[in-house]
Design an enzyme around this catalytic site. Structure first.
Site, mmCIF file in Angstrom:
data_model
loop_
_atom_site.group_PDB
_atom_site.id
_atom_site.type_symbol
_atom_site.label_atom_id
_atom_site.label_comp_id
_atom_site.label_asym_id
_atom_site.label_seq_id
_atom_site.Cartn_x
_atom_site.Cartn_y
_atom_site.Cartn_z
ATOM 1 N N GLU A 1 -1.026 -4.639 -8.369
ATOM 2 C CA GLU A 1 -0.189 -4.857 -7.186
ATOM 3 C C GLU A 1 -1.073 -4.805 -5.941
ATOM 4 O OE1 GLU A 1 4.121 -3.898 -6.697
ATOM 5 O OE2 GLU A 1 3.269 -2.118 -5.788
ATOM 6 N N HIS B 1 1.715 4.419 -6.794
ATOM 7 C CA HIS B 1 2.120 3.290 -5.933
ATOM 8 C C HIS B 1 1.321 3.355 -4.628
ATOM 9 C CE1 HIS B 1 4.445 0.524 -3.531
ATOM 10 N NE2 HIS B 1 4.976 0.081 -4.653
HETATM 11 P P1 13P Z 1 7.703 -6.288 -2.698
HETATM 12 O O1 13P Z 1 8.227 -6.968 -3.929
HETATM 13 O O2 13P Z 1 8.693 -6.044 -1.643
HETATM 14 O O3 13P Z 1 6.448 -6.945 -2.228
HETATM 15 O O4 13P Z 1 7.263 -4.825 -3.158
HETATM 16 C C1 13P Z 1 6.348 -4.713 -4.181
HETATM 17 C C2 13P Z 1 6.295 -3.310 -4.530
HETATM 18 O O5 13P Z 1 5.761 -2.514 -3.780
HETATM 19 C C3 13P Z 1 6.929 -2.914 -5.792
HETATM 20 O O6 13P Z 1 6.588 -1.636 -6.138
#
Ligand code: 13P
Length: 258
Positions: free
Chosen positions: A171, A97
């Protein structure tokens, strides 16, 4: 291959009490029970991960953890044993992450080590890959280069059989609510990057039916914009996963779209 959509709720360091955490889990479980087309995975903070009082009998919920160490066990103060997670009934684990990369100085090599141990311990890793705001501003070519480098380095210690056990997440760091204040990626761009990751996995890792999720400020309102793109196999959700109406709204939107 037609898989169920994966809805992964990453609670980060929230909520602050067992009572609130159980209430939130119940909401996800109830919404999940009404849904045939989604798999709901909850990643609570570690104080709840090892607590039976927390998980109880949430039949629809797949149990996740937000990280694990690259050694199965041993003298590693403060680390989380993947084997202990497995023994506690946890089946999924987030690895790489961006918040671990940034605040924990985690490198792609460390991520590769964690992935290898997680897979070989029988955990289902969810590997996060994402570009920063600087790369994003330089355009799509730079963004793709950044993701390709992360992918190759993160998979560098894994066999092709290991790689096939991983679920991936695109992400973008700049779209995470903590930095973007809720500004989601453009769904067309997000879908393009998800498809690019899938192409890379086919061409460079001989992995034809990978699953890739999208994460970054997804909520009950925005999720439907991403659902038109078949390549997006689900969502990793942060802030919205802490709000009961958002949790049921996201699961419902996915069910209605299926
Ligand atoms: P948000 O949905 O708050 O943008 O967070 C995304 C995230 O980091 C999920 O792991």
């Amino acid at each position: 291959m037609n898989h169920k959509k994966i809805i992964a709720f990453n609670w980060k360091m929230n909520p602050g009490s067992l009572k609130q955490a159980r209430a939130l889990l119940n909401v996800a479980n109830h919404a999940g029970l009404k849904s045939k087309n989604s798999r709901v995975v909850v990643f609570p903070p570690f104080e709840y991960v090892f607590s039976y009082d927390f998980w109880g009998h949430a039949a629809k919920i797949t149990k996740g953890a937000q990280d694990c160490f690259w050694q199965a066990r041993g003298p590693y103060t403060g680390q989380i044993s993947p084997r202990s997670l497995k023994q506690a009934g946890i089946s999924w684990v987030i690895i790489g992450h961006s918040e671990k990369r940034i605040h924990g100085n985690e490198t792609n090599l460390q991520i590769a080590k964690k992935l290898k141990t997680a897979v070989r311990t029988g955990l289902q890793p969810l590997l996060c890959l994402g570009d920063d705001a600087f790369s994003h501003k330089q355009g799509i070519i730079r963004t793709k280069q950044c993701i390709r480098k992360q992918l190759h380095e993160s998979l560098s210690l894994l066999s092709s059989a290991d790689i096939k056990e991983i679920v991936f997440v695109y992400e973008p760091i700049w779209a995470i609510s903590a930095v973007s204040h809720g500004k989601t990626d453009d769904p067309v761009h997000a879908a393009r990057m998800v498809s690019y990751l899938k192409e890379l996995l086919v061409k460079e890792f001989r992995f034809p039916d990978s699953r890739v999720l999208y994460g970054g400020s997804v909520n009950a309102k925005t999720v439907s914009k991403f659902l038109g793109f078949d390549d997006i196999n689900g969502f990793l959700v942060g802030a919205a996963s802490l709000k009961p109406d958002q949790v049921s709204g996201i699961i419902r939107a996915i069910e209605n779209n299926s």
